[in-house]
Design a protein around this motif. Sequence first.
Motif, PDB file in Angstrom:
ATOM      1  N   PHE A 162       0.816  -1.203   0.000  1.00 19.74           N
ATOM      2  CA  PHE A 162       0.000   0.000   0.000  1.00 19.74           C
ATOM      3  C   PHE A 162       0.857   1.262   0.000  1.00 19.74           C
ATOM      4  O   PHE A 162       0.489   2.271  -0.583  1.00 19.74           O
ATOM      5  CB  PHE A 162      -0.912   0.016   1.230  1.00 19.74           C
TER       6      PHE A 162
ATOM      7  N   VAL B  95      -2.881   2.948   6.904  1.00 21.35           N
ATOM      8  CA  VAL B  95      -3.485   2.842   5.578  1.00 21.35           C
ATOM      9  C   VAL B  95      -4.998   2.850   5.749  1.00 21.35           C
ATOM     10  O   VAL B  95      -5.555   2.105   6.573  1.00 21.35           O
ATOM     11  CB  VAL B  95      -3.030   1.562   4.851  1.00 21.35           C
TER      12      VAL B  95
ATOM     13  N   GLU C  39      -9.058   2.947   4.012  1.00 21.11           N
ATOM     14  CA  GLU C  39      -9.967   2.655   2.915  1.00 21.11           C
ATOM     15  C   GLU C  39     -11.358   3.124   3.330  1.00 21.11           C
ATOM     16  O   GLU C  39     -11.911   2.625   4.322  1.00 21.11           O
ATOM     17  CB  GLU C  39     -10.000   1.163   2.590  1.00 21.11           C
TER      18      GLU C  39
ATOM     19  N   ARG D 171      -5.495   3.271   0.557  1.00 16.27           N
ATOM     20  CA  ARG D 171      -5.295   1.932   0.010  1.00 16.27           C
ATOM     21  C   ARG D 171      -5.239   1.992  -1.519  1.00 16.27           C
ATOM     22  O   ARG D 171      -5.988   2.749  -2.150  1.00 16.27           O
ATOM     23  CB  ARG D 171      -6.423   1.009   0.452  1.00 16.27           C
TER      24      ARG D 171
END
Length: 492
Positions: A17, A29, A31, A68
């Motif tokens: 990532f 990270v 998302e 991501r």
Amino acid sequence: MRLWIALHLPRLPLEVFCPRWSADQCTVVLEQERVVAMSALAQQAGVQAGMRRGGALMLLPHAQFQQRAPQLELEAQQAVALALLQFTPQLALVEEATLLLDVGASLRLFGGPLALCRRVRSSLRALGFSATLGCAPTARGAWLLARSGGGRALKMASLLGRIDGLHVSVLPPARPYLAWLEGIGCLTLGQLRQLPRPGLQRRCGRALLDMLDDAAGMRPELYQWLQPPASFRARIELFDRVEQTSALLFGVQRLLQQLTGWLTAHQFAVERVRLLLEHERGRQAGPPTVIEVVLAEPTWRDVHLLRLLKERLGRQELDAPVIGLCLEAPQVQPMAPPSESLFPEPGGSKEDWQRLLEVLTARLGAENVLQAAPLADYRPEHANQWVSVQQKIRAPDARAQLPPDVPALPRPAWLLAQPIALLMREHRPYYGSPLKIISAGERIEAGWWQSLQTRDYFMAEGADHAHYWLYRERPSGGDPAQARWYLHGFFA
């Protein structure tokens, strides 16, 4: 024996990532504004998967947040799949980051299921990935085992016993109906299989029954196998700016794993590889440093290639930090079949000798490891030259250039760098003892474009029964008394 191996990549490394992350930084990270991966320092500070961005920001105000990258994840899965082609050409990428390998035809080659599973795990570690592994007689059964923590079931009866205890949420078609299934007390796949099929199909659809039938081996399973590219070129971005060549070996090993899978899938052997060390981009951009390895004998083994590149990297001085690696295979040829010899060659095989020369070339340089190559010149001291062992030499057949009634001319095994002038005693050339001429003469006249040489060569025998190669210079005046004798070589 039909056997499948499923590899589920539950959590790809953080480098996928965020390739430029550092282990001493707090990296998170995201998302859709939720945490999906974190560094070790972020986890120690209390950041957990599923946490919102605001909660992570309260715990780590100075953390680095990255989004991501699904494209990088897909590239990572394809890189793993390309490396695993060395075990079977029948490999498929399926749902939920899982790879399916049909290894039934490869069991004998790799020593059985246990040994093959160890090899697969070793390749994954070399690539820097971790995965849960499932092994079963059906592809969907192996997929279910891999998605539920891994395991092996080599017989159909043991497979059904394993999957019957799994929770129904492991099946993707059953997840929209979890509340209804829990309401009727159906919590495992075994209980799901006992429900009436017509009613279950009307309630949940045909896809759920098809997946259960696939796992139990009641339906033929069809997959689209991965097709490797026609040419090989793999690239990785390093986690940081690297200034020492020793730190590049792990990335080189990852690229070589992919090259091995590609070569095995195409049944190729590589003759030349090119490693590109990429430097800074932008205003400070510079051309990549190219390391090229030419093999005397084609190979498809990553161990030998890694050894050669390690030797070359040890001699390489970096002009700038390296931020990426790229491996290319510009020259390949069909893989040669294995030797059919019953007994091994004494002192090692031809391949072992070629491997030694390649290691010496990588360590000392191509200009310092030489071999003799024939030249079309009648003068013995000019009939060969020294060239690099990387240059392929096709020696001509000397007998094919002579008339069929002309015998092969004798040549000594040891040719002196400079001929030795001989004394005359008892009207014979003298070298430790008077030498007796035992062969007819061979006249050589060549070198008119440089310095004309007119010689008559003879084989002679001494008192110790040793054989020598002599020549007599023919003087320009033609007086035999003025001819000088020289020793030019020794016969074995």
